[in-house]
Design a protein around this motif. Structure first.
Motif, PDB file in Angstrom:
ATOM      1  N   ALA A   1       0.829  -1.202   0.000  1.00  0.00           N
ATOM      2  CA  ALA A   1       0.000   0.000   0.000  1.00  0.00           C
ATOM      3  C   ALA A   1       0.866   1.256   0.000  1.00  0.00           C
ATOM      4  O   ALA A   1       0.630   2.185  -0.784  1.00  0.00           O
ATOM      5  N   ALA A   2       1.879   1.287   0.851  1.00  0.00           N
ATOM      6  CA  ALA A   2       2.760   2.456   0.933  1.00  0.00           C
ATOM      7  C   ALA A   2       3.507   2.681  -0.377  1.00  0.00           C
ATOM      8  O   ALA A   2       3.624   3.819  -0.848  1.00  0.00           O
ATOM      9  N   MET A   3       4.001   1.600  -0.976  1.00  0.00           N
ATOM     10  CA  MET A   3       4.738   1.728  -2.234  1.00  0.00           C
ATOM     11  C   MET A   3       3.829   2.178  -3.376  1.00  0.00           C
ATOM     12  O   MET A   3       4.303   2.752  -4.350  1.00  0.00           O
ATOM     13  N   ALA A   4       2.535   1.921  -3.228  1.00  0.00           N
ATOM     14  CA  ALA A   4       1.561   2.365  -4.233  1.00  0.00           C
ATOM     15  C   ALA A   4       1.133   3.812  -3.976  1.00  0.00           C
ATOM     16  O   ALA A   4       0.292   4.344  -4.692  1.00  0.00           O
ATOM     17  N   GLY A   5       1.717   4.422  -2.936  1.00  0.00           N
ATOM     18  CA  GLY A   5       1.354   5.794  -2.596  1.00  0.00           C
ATOM     19  C   GLY A   5       0.053   5.871  -1.820  1.00  0.00           C
ATOM     20  O   GLY A   5      -0.604   6.910  -1.791  1.00  0.00           O
ATOM     21  N   LEU A   6      -0.313   4.760  -1.188  1.00  0.00           N
ATOM     22  CA  LEU A   6      -1.577   4.671  -0.470  1.00  0.00           C
ATOM     23  C   LEU A   6      -1.374   4.181   0.966  1.00  0.00           C
ATOM     24  O   LEU A   6      -1.900   3.140   1.367  1.00  0.00           O
ATOM     25  N   PRO A   7      -0.589   4.915   1.754  1.00  0.00           N
ATOM     26  CA  PRO A   7      -0.372   4.469   3.131  1.00  0.00           C
ATOM     27  C   PRO A   7      -1.708   4.321   3.852  1.00  0.00           C
ATOM     28  O   PRO A   7      -2.684   4.986   3.494  1.00  0.00           O
ATOM     29  N   SER A   8      -1.765   3.447   4.801  1.00  0.00           N
ATOM     30  CA  SER A   8      -2.982   3.154   5.575  1.00  0.00           C
ATOM     31  C   SER A   8      -4.044   2.425   4.749  1.00  0.00           C
ATOM     32  O   SER A   8      -5.221   2.458   5.087  1.00  0.00           O
ATOM     33  N   ASN A   9      -3.643   1.774   3.668  1.00  0.00           N
ATOM     34  CA  ASN A   9      -4.582   1.027   2.840  1.00  0.00           C
ATOM     35  C   ASN A   9      -4.226  -0.456   2.754  1.00  0.00           C
ATOM     36  O   ASN A   9      -4.514  -1.115   1.745  1.00  0.00           O
ATOM     37  N   ALA A  10      -3.625  -0.992   3.814  1.00  0.00           N
ATOM     38  CA  ALA A  10      -3.244  -2.410   3.819  1.00  0.00           C
ATOM     39  C   ALA A  10      -4.467  -3.311   3.628  1.00  0.00           C
ATOM     40  O   ALA A  10      -4.391  -4.323   2.931  1.00  0.00           O
TER      41      ALA A  10
END
Length: 104
Positions: free
Chosen positions: A31-40
């Motif tokens: 999620a973080a690498m996709a630019g979407l932190p907190s989206n696990a």
């Protein structure tokens, strides 16, 4: 599904598609690498929806503790375990050493 959600999906699938052979990534890391932190959780949901014939290496996504998220002994667990082992990922006491195998 809105355009924004499709964009999130594409970003997550792109990250998962790039996890190298013999490496793993956690749901949160993807999620973080996709630019979407907190989206696990979104990563987990997309993995459940992934077509069976997908070429994306879904099996390289595990939890942050280095464990497979399927119930131990289930067919899904055994499949993911065997796929990771075939790539040289070593398990000790049911866990992958994230310091060694985590995709950087």
């Amino acid at each position: 599904m809105t355009e924004n959600e499709v964009s999130k999906e594409d970003k997550i699938y792109t990250v998962m598609a790039n996890i190298p052979l013999g490496c793993v990534a956690s749901y949160g890391q993807v999620a973080a690498m996709a630019g979407l932190p907190s989206n696990a959780r979104l990563v987990g949901r997309l993995l459940k929806l992934m077509p069976k014939d997908s070429s994306i290496p879904w099996h390289r996504v595990i939890n942050s503790q280095g464990k497979i998220s399927f119930a131990p002994g289930s067919l899904q667990y055994i499949n993911q375990f065997q796929l990771l082992q075939s790539e040289g990922v070593v398990f000790k006491n049911g866990k992958v050493n994230m310091r060694i195998y985590r995709w950087e």
